[in-house]
Design a protein around this motif. Structure first.
Motif, PDB file in Angstrom:
ATOM      1  N   PHE A  83     -49.460 -48.291  52.821  1.00 31.19           N
ATOM      2  CA  PHE A  83     -50.406 -47.293  53.315  1.00 31.19           C
ATOM      3  C   PHE A  83     -51.641 -47.238  52.407  1.00 31.19           C
ATOM      4  O   PHE A  83     -52.765 -47.149  52.889  1.00 31.19           O
ATOM      5  CB  PHE A  83     -49.754 -45.906  53.385  1.00 31.19           C
ATOM      6  CG  PHE A  83     -50.703 -44.826  53.788  1.00 31.19           C
ATOM      7  CD1 PHE A  83     -51.090 -44.677  55.111  1.00 31.19           C
ATOM      8  CD2 PHE A  83     -51.232 -43.964  52.840  1.00 31.19           C
ATOM      9  CE1 PHE A  83     -51.987 -43.691  55.492  1.00 31.19           C
ATOM     10  CE2 PHE A  83     -52.123 -42.966  53.205  1.00 31.19           C
ATOM     11  CZ  PHE A  83     -52.503 -42.829  54.533  1.00 31.19           C
ATOM     12  N   LYS A 131     -57.024 -47.347  68.428  1.00 25.70           N
ATOM     13  CA  LYS A 131     -57.253 -46.878  67.067  1.00 25.70           C
ATOM     14  C   LYS A 131     -58.348 -45.817  67.028  1.00 25.70           C
ATOM     15  O   LYS A 131     -58.190 -44.765  66.405  1.00 25.70           O
ATOM     16  CB  LYS A 131     -57.640 -48.065  66.183  1.00 25.70           C
ATOM     17  CG  LYS A 131     -57.941 -47.722  64.748  1.00 25.70           C
ATOM     18  CD  LYS A 131     -58.314 -48.995  63.998  1.00 25.70           C
ATOM     19  CE  LYS A 131     -58.706 -48.733  62.577  1.00 25.70           C
ATOM     20  NZ  LYS A 131     -59.045 -49.978  61.875  1.00 25.70           N
ATOM     21  N   SER A 142     -57.194 -42.618  69.155  1.00 23.68           N
ATOM     22  CA  SER A 142     -56.181 -41.814  68.458  1.00 23.68           C
ATOM     23  C   SER A 142     -56.757 -41.196  67.192  1.00 23.68           C
ATOM     24  O   SER A 142     -56.437 -40.064  66.844  1.00 23.68           O
ATOM     25  CB  SER A 142     -54.945 -42.653  68.135  1.00 23.68           C
ATOM     26  OG  SER A 142     -55.228 -43.638  67.165  1.00 23.68           O
ATOM     27  N   LEU A 188     -52.066 -39.461  63.691  1.00 24.89           N
ATOM     28  CA  LEU A 188     -51.393 -40.678  64.154  1.00 24.89           C
ATOM     29  C   LEU A 188     -51.692 -41.872  63.241  1.00 24.89           C
ATOM     30  O   LEU A 188     -50.974 -42.864  63.278  1.00 24.89           O
ATOM     31  CB  LEU A 188     -51.793 -41.004  65.598  1.00 24.89           C
ATOM     32  CG  LEU A 188     -51.200 -40.082  66.656  1.00 24.89           C
ATOM     33  CD1 LEU A 188     -51.752 -40.438  68.031  1.00 24.89           C
ATOM     34  CD2 LEU A 188     -49.690 -40.156  66.661  1.00 24.89           C
ATOM     35  N   TRP A 189     -52.735 -41.760  62.419  1.00 27.25           N
ATOM     36  CA  TRP A 189     -53.051 -42.852  61.497  1.00 27.25           C
ATOM     37  C   TRP A 189     -52.114 -42.877  60.295  1.00 27.25           C
ATOM     38  O   TRP A 189     -52.123 -43.835  59.534  1.00 27.25           O
ATOM     39  CB  TRP A 189     -54.504 -42.760  61.044  1.00 27.25           C
ATOM     40  CG  TRP A 189     -55.459 -43.295  62.056  1.00 27.25           C
ATOM     41  CD1 TRP A 189     -55.210 -43.589  63.364  1.00 27.25           C
ATOM     42  CD2 TRP A 189     -56.821 -43.606  61.849  1.00 27.25           C
ATOM     43  NE1 TRP A 189     -56.336 -44.043  63.980  1.00 27.25           N
ATOM     44  CE2 TRP A 189     -57.346 -44.065  63.069  1.00 27.25           C
ATOM     45  CE3 TRP A 189     -57.666 -43.528  60.766  1.00 27.25           C
ATOM     46  CZ2 TRP A 189     -58.665 -44.455  63.227  1.00 27.25           C
ATOM     47  CZ3 TRP A 189     -58.981 -43.918  60.926  1.00 27.25           C
ATOM     48  CH2 TRP A 189     -59.466 -44.379  62.143  1.00 27.25           C
ATOM     49  N   ILE A 190     -51.305 -41.845  60.135  1.00 22.52           N
ATOM     50  CA  ILE A 190     -50.331 -41.864  59.040  1.00 22.52           C
ATOM     51  C   ILE A 190     -48.930 -42.165  59.558  1.00 22.52           C
ATOM     52  O   ILE A 190     -47.968 -42.097  58.811  1.00 22.52           O
ATOM     53  CB  ILE A 190     -50.351 -40.556  58.224  1.00 22.52           C
ATOM     54  CG1 ILE A 190     -49.955 -39.365  59.083  1.00 22.52           C
ATOM     55  CG2 ILE A 190     -51.683 -40.357  57.543  1.00 22.52           C
ATOM     56  CD1 ILE A 190     -49.674 -38.113  58.291  1.00 22.52           C
ATOM     57  N   LEU A 191     -48.828 -42.518  60.812  1.00 18.27           N
ATOM     58  CA  LEU A 191     -47.541 -42.869  61.408  1.00 18.27           C
ATOM     59  C   LEU A 191     -46.877 -44.014  60.648  1.00 18.27           C
ATOM     60  O   LEU A 191     -45.654 -44.081  60.557  1.00 18.27           O
ATOM     61  CB  LEU A 191     -47.749 -43.243  62.882  1.00 18.27           C
ATOM     62  CG  LEU A 191     -46.522 -43.513  63.727  1.00 18.27           C
ATOM     63  CD1 LEU A 191     -45.691 -42.246  63.841  1.00 18.27           C
ATOM     64  CD2 LEU A 191     -46.935 -43.994  65.102  1.00 18.27           C
ATOM     65  N   CYS A 192     -47.678 -44.893  60.060  1.00 22.30           N
ATOM     66  CA  CYS A 192     -47.123 -46.049  59.343  1.00 22.30           C
ATOM     67  C   CYS A 192     -46.271 -45.637  58.139  1.00 22.30           C
ATOM     68  O   CYS A 192     -45.480 -46.440  57.643  1.00 22.30           O
ATOM     69  CB  CYS A 192     -48.230 -47.002  58.908  1.00 22.30           C
ATOM     70  SG  CYS A 192     -49.373 -46.323  57.702  1.00 22.30           S
ATOM     71  N   LYS A 208     -44.118 -50.304  59.135  1.00 23.62           N
ATOM     72  CA  LYS A 208     -45.372 -49.679  58.696  1.00 23.62           C
ATOM     73  C   LYS A 208     -46.464 -49.810  59.762  1.00 23.62           C
ATOM     74  O   LYS A 208     -47.605 -50.141  59.469  1.00 23.62           O
ATOM     75  CB  LYS A 208     -45.827 -50.251  57.363  1.00 23.62           C
ATOM     76  CG  LYS A 208     -44.805 -50.045  56.258  1.00 23.62           C
ATOM     77  CD  LYS A 208     -45.406 -50.287  54.905  1.00 23.62           C
ATOM     78  CE  LYS A 208     -44.416 -50.156  53.795  1.00 23.62           C
ATOM     79  NZ  LYS A 208     -43.778 -48.897  53.641  1.00 23.62           N
ATOM     80  N   GLN A 209     -46.098 -49.547  61.017  1.00 24.62           N
ATOM     81  CA  GLN A 209     -47.024 -49.648  62.135  1.00 24.62           C
ATOM     82  C   GLN A 209     -47.568 -48.274  62.522  1.00 24.62           C
ATOM     83  O   GLN A 209     -46.842 -47.285  62.519  1.00 24.62           O
ATOM     84  CB  GLN A 209     -46.323 -50.249  63.356  1.00 24.62           C
ATOM     85  CG  GLN A 209     -45.899 -51.690  63.173  1.00 24.62           C
ATOM     86  CD  GLN A 209     -45.004 -52.134  64.305  1.00 24.62           C
ATOM     87  OE1 GLN A 209     -43.884 -51.662  64.431  1.00 24.62           O
ATOM     88  NE2 GLN A 209     -45.516 -53.047  65.127  1.00 24.62           N
ATOM     89  N   ASN A 210     -48.837 -48.256  62.861  1.00 22.61           N
ATOM     90  CA  ASN A 210     -49.450 -47.074  63.459  1.00 22.61           C
ATOM     91  C   ASN A 210     -49.387 -47.221  64.972  1.00 22.61           C
ATOM     92  O   ASN A 210     -48.980 -48.271  65.487  1.00 22.61           O
ATOM     93  CB  ASN A 210     -50.901 -46.924  62.991  1.00 22.61           C
ATOM     94  CG  ASN A 210     -50.987 -46.329  61.605  1.00 22.61           C
ATOM     95  OD1 ASN A 210     -50.187 -45.491  61.231  1.00 22.61           O
ATOM     96  ND2 ASN A 210     -51.958 -46.775  60.831  1.00 22.61           N
ATOM     97  N   ASP A 220     -50.950 -50.261  66.395  1.00 21.93           N
ATOM     98  CA  ASP A 220     -50.169 -51.475  66.120  1.00 21.93           C
ATOM     99  C   ASP A 220     -48.978 -51.572  67.069  1.00 21.93           C
ATOM    100  O   ASP A 220     -48.691 -52.644  67.610  1.00 21.93           O
ATOM    101  CB  ASP A 220     -49.660 -51.477  64.674  1.00 21.93           C
ATOM    102  CG  ASP A 220     -50.771 -51.452  63.642  1.00 21.93           C
ATOM    103  OD1 ASP A 220     -51.767 -52.157  63.829  1.00 21.93           O
ATOM    104  OD2 ASP A 220     -50.627 -50.706  62.655  1.00 21.93           O
TER     105      ASP A 220
END
Length: 162
Positions: A9, A126, A129, A136-140, A146-148, A151
């Motif tokens: 991240f 991207k 969202s 949602l950008w910290i979903l990884c 480690k996918q958002n 991805d």
């Protein structure tokens, strides 16, 4: 599937920040060139020689002009950022300049390159969202690869490019 080393991240975020700075510089140059014939941004908005309290009609038109110019400028910034992101991901490097500097790249889960349509769709998701649901950008941080969201939708991963 090969054993890939997923990008952390921290490296993804650093790449994002580098890309933001670069896109802002690109936009600064582009908008400086576009607005120069109009006397800069304030001239394009009609506010360069405007004196408040001078004329209510002139003030109203200056306000409308300022709003329109700022709205178009913001749309332009997002458009340039979107084009920058998806075009660079579709190149053989599979990375934006920020990702290249952080030595990470975007690939398909099977190890192949993403094509231009997948890069376009990934960038579209991207930006959508990120604009509406920034979390949602910290979903990884919570997915095994480690996918958002962007991805997951195109079945891509961000990996170390070494």
């Amino acid at each position: 599937m090969e054993n890939f080393r997923f990008a952390s991240f921290g490296r993804r975020f650093a790449a994002f920040l580098l890309d933001v700075v670069l896109v802002l510089l690109i936009n600064y140059v582009l908008f400086s060139l576009v607005f120069a014939p109009f006397g800069g941004l304030l001239g394009a908005m009609g506010l360069k020689d405007f004196q408040f309290g001078e004329d209510i009609v002139k003030g109203a038109f200056a306000g409308i002009g300022a709003f329109l110019v700022l709205a178009i400028t913001l749309l332009g910034v997002f458009f340039v950022a979107f084009i920058y992101d998806f075009v660079l991901l579709a190149t053989p490097k599979q990375a934006t300049i920020g990702k290249m500097l952080m030595k990470i790249k975007v690939i398909k889960v099977d190890g192949s390159s993403i094509n231009i349509f997948e890069a376009f769709f990934r960038s579209l998701i991207k930006f959508a969202s990120g604009f509406f649901f920034i979390f949602l950008w910290i979903l990884c941080l919570f997915t095994t690869r480690k996918q958002n969201l962007h991805d997951l939708i195109v079945n891509a991963i961000v990996v170390d490019s070494n």
